[in-house]
Design a protein around this motif. Sequence first.
Motif, short mmCIF file in Angstrom:
data_model
loop_
_atom_site.label_atom_id
_atom_site.label_comp_id
_atom_site.label_asym_id
_atom_site.label_seq_id
_atom_site.Cartn_x
_atom_site.Cartn_y
_atom_site.Cartn_z
N GLY A 84 5.35 17.24 0.14
CA GLY A 84 6.99 17.15 0.31
C GLY A 84 7.55 16.12 -0.57
O GLY A 84 8.62 15.88 -0.38
N GLY A 85 6.63 15.27 -1.20
CA GLY A 85 7.27 14.29 -1.96
C GLY A 85 7.89 14.61 -3.37
O GLY A 85 7.74 15.66 -3.70
N LEU A 86 8.01 13.46 -4.12
CA LEU A 86 8.59 13.84 -5.53
C LEU A 86 7.60 13.52 -6.47
O LEU A 86 7.77 13.91 -7.81
N GLY A 87 6.38 12.66 -6.19
CA GLY A 87 5.49 12.31 -7.14
C GLY A 87 5.83 11.54 -8.03
O GLY A 87 5.34 11.30 -9.23
N LEU A 88 6.98 10.58 -7.80
CA LEU A 88 7.26 9.69 -8.97
C LEU A 88 6.45 8.20 -8.83
O LEU A 88 5.52 8.01 -8.09
N ASP A 89 6.94 7.73 -9.88
CA ASP A 89 5.95 6.37 -10.27
C ASP A 89 6.81 5.25 -9.41
O ASP A 89 7.82 5.36 -8.76
N TYR A 90 6.03 3.88 -9.20
CA TYR A 90 6.68 2.79 -8.54
C TYR A 90 7.97 2.26 -8.90
O TYR A 90 8.86 1.97 -8.37
N LEU A 91 8.10 2.30 -10.29
CA LEU A 91 9.38 1.80 -10.79
C LEU A 91 10.61 2.59 -10.33
O LEU A 91 11.52 2.28 -10.32
N SER A 92 10.07 4.02 -10.36
CA SER A 92 11.37 4.75 -10.10
C SER A 92 11.77 4.63 -8.44
O SER A 92 12.92 4.45 -8.53
N TYR A 98 10.76 -5.25 -12.33
CA TYR A 98 10.42 -4.05 -13.14
C TYR A 98 8.95 -4.18 -13.52
O TYR A 98 8.26 -3.28 -13.60
N ARG A 99 8.72 -5.44 -13.95
CA ARG A 99 7.39 -5.69 -14.55
C ARG A 99 6.32 -5.39 -13.31
O ARG A 99 5.31 -5.00 -13.57
N ALA A 100 6.59 -5.90 -12.09
CA ALA A 100 5.61 -5.93 -11.13
C ALA A 100 5.48 -4.42 -10.60
O ALA A 100 4.51 -4.09 -10.29
N ALA A 101 6.49 -3.78 -10.77
CA ALA A 101 6.53 -2.25 -10.53
C ALA A 101 5.66 -1.40 -11.45
O ALA A 101 4.97 -0.51 -11.27
N THR A 102 5.49 -2.06 -12.71
CA THR A 102 5.08 -1.14 -13.80
C THR A 102 3.49 -1.78 -14.04
O THR A 102 2.59 -0.85 -14.13
N ASP A 103 3.26 -3.02 -13.53
CA ASP A 103 1.98 -3.56 -13.61
C ASP A 103 1.64 -4.24 -12.26
O ASP A 103 1.84 -5.42 -12.22
N VAL A 104 1.24 -3.47 -11.28
CA VAL A 104 0.90 -3.99 -10.10
C VAL A 104 -0.28 -4.96 -9.86
O VAL A 104 -1.28 -4.59 -10.27
N SER A 105 0.11 -6.17 -9.32
CA SER A 105 -0.78 -7.02 -9.14
C SER A 105 -0.46 -8.13 -7.90
O SER A 105 0.92 -8.16 -8.03
N THR A 106 -1.07 -8.73 -7.48
CA THR A 106 -0.58 -9.82 -6.35
C THR A 106 0.12 -10.87 -7.17
O THR A 106 1.52 -11.29 -6.59
N LYS A 107 -0.06 -11.19 -8.39
CA LYS A 107 0.62 -12.49 -9.05
C LYS A 107 1.96 -11.89 -9.26
O LYS A 107 2.92 -12.49 -9.26
N ASN A 108 1.93 -10.58 -9.84
CA ASN A 108 3.31 -9.93 -10.34
C ASN A 108 4.27 -9.78 -9.19
O ASN A 108 5.21 -10.12 -9.14
N SER A 109 3.88 -9.15 -8.19
CA SER A 109 4.84 -8.95 -7.05
C SER A 109 4.86 -10.20 -6.42
O SER A 109 6.16 -10.14 -5.95
N SER A 110 4.27 -10.99 -6.29
CA SER A 110 4.59 -12.27 -5.56
C SER A 110 5.70 -13.08 -6.32
O SER A 110 6.68 -13.80 -5.85
N MET A 111 5.43 -13.09 -7.80
CA MET A 111 6.34 -13.86 -8.78
C MET A 111 7.78 -13.04 -8.57
O MET A 111 8.76 -13.42 -8.36
N ALA A 112 7.85 -11.71 -8.45
CA ALA A 112 9.14 -10.82 -8.23
C ALA A 112 9.86 -11.14 -7.04
O ALA A 112 10.96 -11.15 -7.14
#
Length: 411
Positions: free
Chosen positions: A89-97, A332-346
């Motif tokens: 039932g989902g849209l199958g989108l990526d994290y950035l969307s 946007y960077r964190a959603a495109t390249d998911v990592s602890t460092k990127n998401s924490s910076m964001a």
Amino acid sequence: MVAGALLKSSKSSLCLLQCMKALASQSRSFNSQLNDQQLAIQELARTYANDRLKPNASKLDLQGLFPFEQIRQLTNLGLMGACADQEYGGLGLDYLSLAVAVEEISRGCASTGMVVSIHNFLYANLVNERGTPEQKERFLCDFTKGAIGCFALSEPDAGSDVANIKTTARQDGDYWILNGKKSWVTSAVEGAATVVFATFDPALRHKGLACFLVPLDAEGVFRGKKEHLMGVSAVLRAATACDLTLEEVRIPNAFLIGQAGEGFKIAMGQLDQGRIGIAAHAVGIAQAALDTAITYAKERHAFGKNLTRLPSVKDRLTDMCIMVETARLLTYRAATDVSTKNSSMAKYVAGRNAAAVADNCVQILGGRGLSTKFNAERHFRDARGTQIYGGVTDIQKRLVGHFLLKENDAL
């Protein structure tokens, strides 16, 4: 001969340039430009936010009304299962969307944006990515059609220190028995199911954790009263959070996500996603505060001119714009390249910047910035919370430093 040598040299240079471009394209993991699908989702969410959320955000906030109708409409748009597989039932989108959608929704109504963020990034995505086919049928299909999912990790003595979880899980044949108390569970008042983290062996610390799916109508699950945060000046008043008490809650082994002992790894991976959602939420609030400040400054006159022509106001608006864009790019960077460092910076930057932008918004509006008749004070309250939930800024800073040093072999 000279011409031939030059031609050969030119071809070699061209080949080298092409190789360098190819390598650069492979190594670059982030492009700030949204693709057609992401732009379409942004437009969909922005249009909905402008038409349906902004006109009602103040009323929902002042009266503390959960946005049931708004969530129903967002479900019809597919955004309550944005990244879930289409077969469920989902849209199958990526994290950035999804991040772009959360930003736009939060720009219209921060409380609604919070519900959408937690439901998707911390609940639906977890079930979609780690659940068995049977778990998806039971705990995902209905949750792309209107049921709300929750994420129960924090406890009275275990927030940032996940390994200190006290909620227990003991195995009894084909069942697990859960006992304990969870705190600050977003949407648990209205939710239908939650992810629960518990320890089956406290001596093992983080290696003794397990992750379970728990229906909130299960026998032994008790929901506390809605938490009122920051006293009278509550943050996200239209969203809810409450304690959950688990007393001899008996659930089948089939509701265990992954294996016993993988709970800490699952929690950390999901928090990487959750921080992206909160960062996007913070960017939306910051953008709303900037919008409010600009609109007011254009209309308000002082010293015989518009506020926008006063250097001090112009400087504030400029700083606010830079802070919003900085946070947006990191998100946007964190959603495109998911990592602890990127998401924490964001999350670190987006939360701090949202609070600063909202503070400047209140300052530009002056006395009106403190009045509930204007949106500035709501943005100020909502922005402050983004530095707390999803992991406090202090922890985000430590995580960034740890992974920075790890990448450079400096630990």
